[in-house]
Design a protein around this motif. Structure first.
Motif, PDB file in Angstrom:
ATOM      1  N   ALA A 153       3.139  20.971  34.380  1.00 12.75           N
ATOM      2  CA  ALA A 153       4.201  20.988  35.382  1.00 12.75           C
ATOM      3  C   ALA A 153       4.437  22.381  35.937  1.00 12.75           C
ATOM      4  CB  ALA A 153       5.491  20.436  34.777  1.00 12.75           C
ATOM      5  N   LEU A 154       4.486  23.379  35.042  1.00 13.59           N
ATOM      6  CA  LEU A 154       4.696  24.761  35.494  1.00 13.59           C
ATOM      7  C   LEU A 154       3.554  25.230  36.371  1.00 13.59           C
ATOM      8  CD1 LEU A 154       6.134  26.356  32.223  1.00 13.59           C
ATOM      9  CD2 LEU A 154       7.386  25.771  34.309  1.00 13.59           C
ATOM     10  N   LEU A 155       2.319  24.867  35.999  1.00 12.57           N
ATOM     11  CA  LEU A 155       1.160  25.274  36.783  1.00 12.57           C
ATOM     12  C   LEU A 155       1.199  24.639  38.168  1.00 12.57           C
ATOM     13  CD1 LEU A 155      -1.548  26.720  37.036  1.00 12.57           C
ATOM     14  CD2 LEU A 155      -2.634  24.696  36.012  1.00 12.57           C
TER      15      LEU A 155
ATOM     16  N   PHE B 114       3.832  26.258  40.292  1.00 14.53           N
ATOM     17  CA  PHE B 114       3.361  27.566  40.759  1.00 14.53           C
ATOM     18  C   PHE B 114       2.413  27.394  41.943  1.00 14.53           C
ATOM     19  CE2 PHE B 114       0.063  30.877  40.627  1.00 14.53           C
ATOM     20  CZ  PHE B 114       0.846  32.002  40.847  1.00 14.53           C
ATOM     21  N   ILE B 115       1.531  26.409  41.864  1.00 14.87           N
ATOM     22  CA  ILE B 115       0.593  26.154  42.959  1.00 14.87           C
ATOM     23  C   ILE B 115       1.343  25.728  44.214  1.00 14.87           C
ATOM     24  CG2 ILE B 115      -1.276  24.642  43.738  1.00 14.87           C
ATOM     25  CD1 ILE B 115      -2.271  24.584  40.852  1.00 14.87           C
ATOM     26  N   ILE B 116       2.377  24.904  44.036  1.00 15.83           N
ATOM     27  CA  ILE B 116       3.173  24.462  45.181  1.00 15.83           C
ATOM     28  C   ILE B 116       3.845  25.651  45.872  1.00 15.83           C
ATOM     29  CG2 ILE B 116       5.249  23.177  45.830  1.00 15.83           C
ATOM     30  CD1 ILE B 116       4.510  21.159  43.637  1.00 15.83           C
ATOM     31  N   ILE B 117       4.458  26.512  45.065  1.00 15.20           N
ATOM     32  CA  ILE B 117       5.132  27.688  45.630  1.00 15.20           C
ATOM     33  C   ILE B 117       4.136  28.596  46.322  1.00 15.20           C
ATOM     34  CG2 ILE B 117       6.466  29.756  45.077  1.00 15.20           C
ATOM     35  CD1 ILE B 117       7.735  28.173  42.786  1.00 15.20           C
TER      36      ILE B 117
END
Length: 299
Positions: A112-114, A117-120
């Motif tokens: 989820a964190l990864l 981060f990709i979305i941001i």
């Protein structure tokens, strides 16, 4: 230097992309949307889109529907968070949980964190790419208007005219006045130029929003673009009230006490000095397109 409006544009670009991405996540992750009452918002947005497709197409009307995207986007991010147990861990307690459960939870958390981060990163990269790449920026104009749009606004920004009684004279020949004549059809009249038909050339101007309606007091007919024809040299006539496009005139001050009188998409009221008649021609800031509005009810 960078002014405040430029920074504001950048912030709104980020907000728009974040909102639209959250909306997309909501549509993908929320399978049972009707259970949350959000189906009503979707129906409003879709219905509004269909309505304005066939009725109006001004960008200013879309802001109301864009606001409805915000709660949907929030729901989308909430669905994303719930899916990966970031905000809701379903009663997980590390000291009491099975090792396999802990391992699985950590995988979901890292995943989820990864992905977040990709979305941001993708959002920031997209905004920067469209902002500073000349070709892409020209497509969407995230920080400035095009030269063509600036010109369009310049000739479609109309001035306010006080309601009242007027006579309309061509600036090139102020001795002539716009005059109405009767026909066998009581709903239609002819338009001509006259020097002394003062009863027939008194005009009542009504302004609704930024459009002017020009009514002859003699027969209460309105100055009208005949059959909506904007060809160079097309005639105008007087017709019964319709409050439609052929009767919606846009008035622009010239800065010298006279006015341009726009109609339709590209035309303006024009005085043909040779024939002493009035027609419409493509708006080109011609001297023959300047008119004097003489107020007669304040004398």
């Amino acid at each position: 230097g960078i002014d405040g409006s430029y920074i504001f544009y950048r912030l709104l670009d980020f907000l728009q992309m974040i909102t639209l991405f959250g909306t997309c996540m909501y549509l993908v992750l929320r399978k049972n949307r009707e259970n949350y009452g959000y189906l009503f918002l979707e129906m409003i947005i879709i219905g509004g889109f269909v309505f304005h497709t066939v009725w109006e197409a001004k960008g200013q009307y879309t802001i109301l529907y864009y606001i409805l995207f915000i709660p949907i986007a929030i729901r989308g991010y909430a669905a994303y968070a719930n899916k990966y147990n970031i905000l809701v861990t379903r009663g997980f307690h590390r000291e009491n949980a099975d090792e396999n459960v802990v391992r699985e939870y950590r995988k979901k958390r890292y995943k989820a964190l990864l992905s977040m981060f990709i979305i941001i990163l993708a959002t920031v990269a997209g905004v920067l790419l469209f902002s500073f790449n000349g070709t892409l920026n020209a497509m969407v104009n995230t920080d400035r208007d095009t030269e063509e749009y600036a010109q369009y606004v310049a000739i479609h920004r109309y001035d306010d005219i006080k309601d009242g009684l007027y006579r309309i004279h061509p600036a090139k020949d102020a001795s002539m006045s716009l005059t109405v004549g009767s026909t066998e059809d009581v709903n239609r009249g002819t338009i001509y130029m006259s020097e002394d038909d003062f009863e027939n050339n008194e005009i009542n101007i009504k302004t609704i929003y930024d459009r002017v309606y020009i009514q002859f007091t003699f027969n209460e007919l309105y100055l009208d673009l005949y059959n909506g024809n904007e060809d160079n040299g097309a005639y105008v006539n007087a017709y019964k009230s319709s409050y439609s496009g052929p009767q919606q005139w846009g008035v622009i001050e010239t800065g010298t006490g006279s006015y341009y009188m726009r109609i339709g998409k590209k035309s303006a009221l024009t005085y043909d000095e040779d024939s002493k008649s009035v027609v419409v021609k493509e708006f080109d800031y011609l001297d023959s397109q300047e008119w004097i509005l003489e107020r007669v009810d304040e004398k």
